[in-house]
Design an enzyme around this catalytic site. Structure first.
Site, PDB file in Angstrom:
ATOM      1  N   GLY A 168       0.785  -1.333   0.058  1.00  0.00           N
ATOM      2  CA  GLY A 168      -0.068   0.036   0.031  1.00  0.00           C
ATOM      3  C   GLY A 168       0.778   1.294  -0.072  1.00  0.00           C
ATOM      4  N   GLU A 187      -6.473   2.068   6.747  1.00  0.00           N
ATOM      5  CA  GLU A 187      -5.669   1.216   7.549  1.00  0.00           C
ATOM      6  C   GLU A 187      -6.561   0.513   8.831  1.00  0.00           C
ATOM      7  OE1 GLU A 187      -2.906  -0.891   7.475  1.00  0.00           O
ATOM      8  OE2 GLU A 187      -3.781  -1.583   9.631  1.00  0.00           O
ATOM      9  N   GLY A 194      -2.353  -7.677   2.599  1.00  0.00           N
ATOM     10  CA  GLY A 194      -1.478  -8.916   2.904  1.00  0.00           C
ATOM     11  C   GLY A 194      -1.602 -10.076   1.865  1.00  0.00           C
ATOM     12  N   MET A 221       7.264 -12.348   4.314  1.00  0.00           N
ATOM     13  CA  MET A 221       7.355 -12.858   2.855  1.00  0.00           C
ATOM     14  C   MET A 221       8.110 -11.863   2.064  1.00  0.00           C
ATOM     15  SD  MET A 221       3.188 -13.494   2.402  1.00  0.00           S
ATOM     16  CE  MET A 221       2.580 -15.154   2.698  1.00  0.00           C
ATOM     17  N   ALA A 255      11.495 -11.657  -0.621  1.00  0.00           N
ATOM     18  CA  ALA A 255      12.378 -12.371  -1.649  1.00  0.00           C
ATOM     19  C   ALA A 255      13.794 -12.831  -1.055  1.00  0.00           C
ATOM     20  CB  ALA A 255      12.640 -11.329  -2.687  1.00  0.00           C
ATOM     21  N   HIS A 287      34.199   9.834   4.811  1.00  0.00           N
ATOM     22  CA  HIS A 287      33.623  11.124   4.783  1.00  0.00           C
ATOM     23  C   HIS A 287      33.481  11.711   3.241  1.00  0.00           C
ATOM     24  CE1 HIS A 287      32.231  14.960   6.726  1.00  0.00           C
ATOM     25  NE2 HIS A 287      33.294  15.503   5.786  1.00  0.00           N
TER      26      HIS A 287
HETATM   27  P1  FAD Z   1       6.813 -16.564  -5.514  1.00  0.00           P
HETATM   28  O1  FAD Z   1       7.809 -15.532  -6.305  1.00  0.00           O
HETATM   29  O2  FAD Z   1       5.514 -16.118  -5.394  1.00  0.00           O
HETATM   30  O3  FAD Z   1       6.827 -17.678  -6.840  1.00  0.00           O
HETATM   31  C1  FAD Z   1       5.980 -18.830  -6.926  1.00  0.00           C
HETATM   32  C2  FAD Z   1       5.956 -19.188  -8.403  1.00  0.00           C
HETATM   33  O4  FAD Z   1       5.186 -20.338  -8.133  1.00  0.00           O
HETATM   34  C3  FAD Z   1       5.106 -18.341  -9.337  1.00  0.00           C
HETATM   35  O5  FAD Z   1       5.648 -17.948 -10.603  1.00  0.00           O
HETATM   36  C4  FAD Z   1       3.979 -19.314  -9.592  1.00  0.00           C
HETATM   37  O6  FAD Z   1       3.636 -19.107 -11.071  1.00  0.00           O
HETATM   38  C5  FAD Z   1       4.706 -20.739  -9.499  1.00  0.00           C
HETATM   39  N1  FAD Z   1       3.640 -21.612  -9.267  1.00  0.00           N
HETATM   40  C6  FAD Z   1       2.860 -21.830  -8.172  1.00  0.00           C
HETATM   41  N2  FAD Z   1       2.166 -22.981  -8.143  1.00  0.00           N
HETATM   42  C7  FAD Z   1       2.688 -23.697  -9.065  1.00  0.00           C
HETATM   43  C8  FAD Z   1       2.578 -24.980  -9.649  1.00  0.00           C
HETATM   44  N3  FAD Z   1       1.759 -25.799  -9.289  1.00  0.00           N
HETATM   45  N4  FAD Z   1       3.123 -25.431 -10.835  1.00  0.00           N
HETATM   46  C9  FAD Z   1       4.287 -24.504 -11.428  1.00  0.00           C
HETATM   47  N5  FAD Z   1       4.350 -23.229 -10.827  1.00  0.00           N
HETATM   48  C10 FAD Z   1       3.551 -22.716  -9.712  1.00  0.00           C
HETATM   49  N6  FAD Z   1      10.057  -8.719  -1.500  1.00  0.00           N
HETATM   50  C11 FAD Z   1      11.146  -8.359  -1.221  1.00  0.00           C
HETATM   51  O7  FAD Z   1      12.022  -8.816  -0.372  1.00  0.00           O
HETATM   52  N7  FAD Z   1      11.359  -7.082  -1.780  1.00  0.00           N
HETATM   53  C12 FAD Z   1      10.616  -6.235  -2.692  1.00  0.00           C
HETATM   54  O8  FAD Z   1      10.893  -5.093  -2.792  1.00  0.00           O
HETATM   55  C13 FAD Z   1       9.325  -6.926  -2.818  1.00  0.00           C
HETATM   56  N8  FAD Z   1       8.319  -6.145  -3.282  1.00  0.00           N
HETATM   57  C14 FAD Z   1       7.251  -6.757  -3.780  1.00  0.00           C
HETATM   58  C15 FAD Z   1       6.184  -5.987  -4.177  1.00  0.00           C
HETATM   59  C16 FAD Z   1       5.370  -6.612  -4.631  1.00  0.00           C
HETATM   60  C17 FAD Z   1       4.005  -5.791  -5.455  1.00  0.00           C
HETATM   61  C18 FAD Z   1       4.717  -7.893  -4.252  1.00  0.00           C
HETATM   62  C19 FAD Z   1       3.303  -8.493  -4.505  1.00  0.00           C
HETATM   63  C20 FAD Z   1       5.823  -8.650  -3.387  1.00  0.00           C
HETATM   64  C21 FAD Z   1       7.102  -7.887  -3.150  1.00  0.00           C
HETATM   65  N9  FAD Z   1       7.588  -8.653  -2.415  1.00  0.00           N
HETATM   66  C22 FAD Z   1       9.230  -8.230  -2.086  1.00  0.00           C
HETATM   67  C23 FAD Z   1       7.648 -10.197  -1.868  1.00  0.00           C
HETATM   68  C24 FAD Z   1       8.276 -11.289  -2.740  1.00  0.00           C
HETATM   69  O9  FAD Z   1       7.906 -10.913  -4.189  1.00  0.00           O
HETATM   70  C25 FAD Z   1       7.968 -12.447  -2.355  1.00  0.00           C
HETATM   71  O10 FAD Z   1       8.397 -12.614  -1.003  1.00  0.00           O
HETATM   72  C26 FAD Z   1       8.842 -13.648  -3.191  1.00  0.00           C
HETATM   73  O11 FAD Z   1       8.517 -13.439  -4.606  1.00  0.00           O
HETATM   74  C27 FAD Z   1       8.622 -14.824  -2.720  1.00  0.00           C
HETATM   75  O12 FAD Z   1       9.184 -15.909  -3.383  1.00  0.00           O
HETATM   76  P2  FAD Z   1       8.774 -17.442  -3.563  1.00  0.00           P
HETATM   77  O13 FAD Z   1       9.905 -18.148  -4.484  1.00  0.00           O
HETATM   78  O14 FAD Z   1       8.456 -17.956  -2.344  1.00  0.00           O
HETATM   79  O15 FAD Z   1       7.278 -17.333  -4.475  1.00  0.00           O
HETATM   80  P1  NAI Z   2       1.128  -6.234   4.705  1.00  0.00           P
HETATM   81  O1  NAI Z   2       1.174  -7.355   5.485  1.00  0.00           O
HETATM   82  O2  NAI Z   2       2.529  -5.446   4.410  1.00  0.00           O
HETATM   83  O3  NAI Z   2       0.161  -5.146   5.043  1.00  0.00           O
HETATM   84  C1  NAI Z   2      -1.153  -5.025   5.244  1.00  0.00           C
HETATM   85  C2  NAI Z   2      -1.624  -4.109   5.671  1.00  0.00           C
HETATM   86  O4  NAI Z   2      -3.237  -4.196   5.823  1.00  0.00           O
HETATM   87  C3  NAI Z   2      -1.470  -4.252   7.329  1.00  0.00           C
HETATM   88  O5  NAI Z   2      -1.366  -2.954   7.939  1.00  0.00           O
HETATM   89  C4  NAI Z   2      -3.012  -4.601   7.929  1.00  0.00           C
HETATM   90  O6  NAI Z   2      -3.194  -4.047   9.109  1.00  0.00           O
HETATM   91  C5  NAI Z   2      -3.790  -4.214   6.960  1.00  0.00           C
HETATM   92  N1  NAI Z   2      -5.239  -4.535   6.930  1.00  0.00           N
HETATM   93  C6  NAI Z   2      -5.444  -5.985   6.997  1.00  0.00           C
HETATM   94  N2  NAI Z   2      -6.783  -6.008   6.775  1.00  0.00           N
HETATM   95  C7  NAI Z   2      -7.258  -4.995   6.488  1.00  0.00           C
HETATM   96  C8  NAI Z   2      -8.699  -4.566   6.268  1.00  0.00           C
HETATM   97  N3  NAI Z   2      -9.573  -5.242   5.944  1.00  0.00           N
HETATM   98  N4  NAI Z   2      -8.975  -3.174   6.340  1.00  0.00           N
HETATM   99  C9  NAI Z   2      -7.818  -2.174   5.968  1.00  0.00           C
HETATM  100  N5  NAI Z   2      -6.466  -2.754   6.430  1.00  0.00           N
HETATM  101  C10 NAI Z   2      -6.397  -3.936   6.568  1.00  0.00           C
HETATM  102  O7  NAI Z   2       0.560  -6.956   3.313  1.00  0.00           O
HETATM  103  P2  NAI Z   2       0.851  -6.479   1.777  1.00  0.00           P
HETATM  104  O8  NAI Z   2       1.127  -4.620   1.947  1.00  0.00           O
HETATM  105  O9  NAI Z   2      -0.309  -6.770   1.129  1.00  0.00           O
HETATM  106  O10 NAI Z   2       2.142  -6.961   1.214  1.00  0.00           O
HETATM  107  C11 NAI Z   2       2.124  -8.339   1.304  1.00  0.00           C
HETATM  108  C12 NAI Z   2       3.731  -8.858   1.526  1.00  0.00           C
HETATM  109  O11 NAI Z   2       4.479  -8.634   0.493  1.00  0.00           O
HETATM  110  C13 NAI Z   2       4.400  -7.954   2.571  1.00  0.00           C
HETATM  111  O12 NAI Z   2       3.756  -8.286   3.836  1.00  0.00           O
HETATM  112  C14 NAI Z   2       5.568  -7.971   2.128  1.00  0.00           C
HETATM  113  O13 NAI Z   2       5.996  -9.270   2.830  1.00  0.00           O
HETATM  114  C15 NAI Z   2       5.635  -8.336   0.904  1.00  0.00           C
HETATM  115  N6  NAI Z   2       6.133  -6.976   0.139  1.00  0.00           N
HETATM  116  C16 NAI Z   2       7.330  -6.706   0.339  1.00  0.00           C
HETATM  117  C17 NAI Z   2       7.867  -5.526  -0.232  1.00  0.00           C
HETATM  118  C18 NAI Z   2       9.194  -5.052   0.195  1.00  0.00           C
HETATM  119  O14 NAI Z   2      10.229  -5.956   0.805  1.00  0.00           O
HETATM  120  N7  NAI Z   2       9.792  -3.897   0.064  1.00  0.00           N
HETATM  121  C19 NAI Z   2       7.172  -4.815  -0.910  1.00  0.00           C
HETATM  122  C20 NAI Z   2       5.609  -5.146  -1.201  1.00  0.00           C
HETATM  123  C21 NAI Z   2       5.233  -6.307  -0.693  1.00  0.00           C
END
Ligand code: FAD
Ligand code: NAI
Length: 469
Positions: free
Chosen positions: A188, A206, A275, A322, A324, A448
């Protein structure tokens, strides 16, 4: 049946592809199943990478319009070409996902294209089987790395056009006049910032009384104030109960979190970001007997083994942050375990970074957690206003905060809000991995003028001996 593999990884996100490459490096025969058209998972396709591409573009625009004249650089008539910005983002994604494909070829990892389904668990004696596109592949080990999906909200139907998840919010082809973000967490605030910088009015609704719950309270307050200064509006302790998109604009029904009088808020685009949850649909894990917890996450032991012999799990699909880099660490450690080595992840030292401006980065325990744990601690804080480089950059908002054990001085947590916080936190991650004290960091010579001097000064401040404040 096709030839047998040592490891079949299902899912090619940061957990899965890294696990596959590391296992191949260690001499195992590896396949990775991915149902998406490209490798890299959520992170590379619709998460970390495209979001950071847009964060950068929107930040460049905002800086040009708002900050350059302070530097004596006069620019007029700056406009946005959103199609071009989106095309650049697509190019960044494409280069990254092709990079993974190249790494698979280099390391001889077989990409099995399609949805993978566990047909049979390996078991102590025989080989397991994974079905992909009608073919069965035999394997000694199966790794579930299927990631996560966004959590739906009853009454708010996502169409990925006007009511979007992060995936739709990364694809908008016009800057919305008013964007309402449901959920003041990582997604968000990052994507809300992107569209705010590009000109949207942004309101974050929120449920709790603060943003990014879990973040150090003092940092969270400063963060909310700084985002507020950028024009993001917050409706804390508020819930959305309904979204009606039958009209020209989406009408949201809002209520106080604890219940009370409802009100309506209109939006052009609604971003649902409350989330993410573990994703195991169509995987056949349940049928194979793999146990999950109350939130649908695959249960594992200390070595990422599920309750079913030969089936392991890593990344977003298991418990923990969650992120990467957390998924990647698990991927490497599990591959090493499968190859007979001793893989390990230190879950106490995993940084979290929100890539807004300013960035927020944290590692280890917050002040609130230390209080709850009854640990006596000392705080060292240093503001960026007193850092020469931050002044030269015109980026003086924020501070570095280090929490150290009162008795031993060991660093227990570090929290940074400010320019390049995500890079600065790496020093403290290194320090914590080595079990460093704040004095250890304070005695290191930092160049520095750099932002990293603020880290040194915060370490000095733990014992009340910062020089520049
Ligand atoms: P995923 O990356 O979700 O990969 C799972 C893969 O499995 C997918 O490609 C899916 O298609 C595949 N899959 C699922 N089921 C099957 C199946 N049965 N057969 C074949 N393939 C399948 N994290 C950070 O650390 N830094 C960030 O800046 C960050 N930004 C984010 C921004 C957004 C908008 C979002 C949504 C997430 C972000 N995250 C970030 C979180 C990060 O993307 C995840 O924590 C990470 O991708 C998790 O990796 P994973 O390998 O567990 O799963
Ligand atoms: P989040 O867990 O970070 O935040 C969700 C927010 O929604 C919380 O503040 C929660 O209190 C609120 N919320 C829950 N239910 C609600 C409701 N009904 N109405 C209003 N607010 C509500 O989840 P988000 O932002 O969806 O991201 C998912 C995950 O993806 C993150 O937790 C993070 O692990 C990962 N991510 C990581 C990034 C990074 O590392 N920079 C960037 C984007 C995602």
């Amino acid at each position: 049946m096709a030839d047998a593999f040592d490891v079949i990884v299902i899912g090619s996100g940061p957990g899965g592809y890294v696990c596959a490459i590391r296992a191949a490096q260690l001499g195992l025969r590896v396949a990775c199943v991915e149902k998406r058209a490209t490798l890299g998972g959520t992170c590379l396709n619709v998460g970390c990478i495209p979001s950071k591409a847009l964060m950068q573009s929107s930040e460049n625009f905002h800086e040009t319009v708002h900050s350059w004249k302070d530097h004596g650089i006069m620019v007029e008539g700056v406009t946005i070409d959103l199609a071009r910005m989106q095309a650049r983002k697509a190019g960044v994604v494409s280069a990254n996902v092709k990079g993974v494909e190249f790494l698979f070829k280099k390391n001889k990892v077989t990409w099995l294209k399609g949805e993978g389904r566990i047909a049979a668990a390996p078991g102590p004696e025989g080989l397991g089987r994974v079905t992909v596109g009608g073919t069965d592949y035999a394997t000694r080990h199966i790794v579930i790395a299927t990631g996560s999906e966004s959590i739906p909200l009853p009454g708010v139907a996502v169409d990925e056009k006007r009511i979007v998840t992060s995936t739709g919010a990364l694809e908008l082809d016009a800057v919305p006049k008013h964007m309402v973000v449901i959920g003041g967490g990582y997604i968000g605030l990052e994507l809300g910032s992107v569209w705010r910088r590009l000109g949207s009015e942004v309101t974050v609704v929120e449920f709790l009384d603060r943003v990014v719950p879990g973040m150090d309270g003092e940092v969270g307050k400063a963060f909310e104030r700084l985002l507020g200064k950028q024009g993001i509006k917050f409706r804390l302790s508020t819930k959305v109960t309904k979204a009606d998109s039958s009209g020209a604009r989406v009408a949201l029904t809002l209520e106080p979190a604890k219940g009370g009088a409802a009100e309506t808020l209109e939006a052009d685009v609604v971003l649902l970001a409350i989330g993410r949850r573990a994703y195991t649909e169509g995987l056949g894990a349940r049928e194979a007997g793999v146990a999950t917890d109350e939130r649908g996450r695959v249960r594992i032991d200390a070595h990422w083994a599920t309750n079913v012999p030969g089936i392991h799990a890593i990344g977003d699909v298991i418990a923990g942050p969650m992120l990467a880099h957390k998924a990647e660490e698990e991927g490497v450690a599990l591959a090493e375990c499968l190859a007979g080595q001793a893989g390990h992840v230190n879950y106490d030292v995993i940084p979290g970074v929100v890539y807004t401006w300013p960035e927020v980065a944290s590692i280890g325990r917050t002040e609130e957690q230390l209080k709850e744990d009854g640990v006596a601690y000392a705080v060292g804080k240093f503001p960026f206003t007193a850092n020469g480089r931050a002044r030269a950059m015109g980026a003086t908002d924020g501070f570095v905060k280090i929490l150290a054990d009162k008795a031993t001085d060991r660093i227990l947590g570090a929290h940074i809000i400010g320019p390049d916080a995500g890079t600065l936190i790496a020093e403290l991650a290194t320090a914590m991995e080595f079990g460093a004290s704040s004095e250890d960091v304070a005695r290191i010579c930092h160049a520095h003028p750099t932002l990293s001097e603020a880290v040194k000064e915060a370490a000095l401040a733990v014992e009340g001996r910062a020089i520049h404040i």
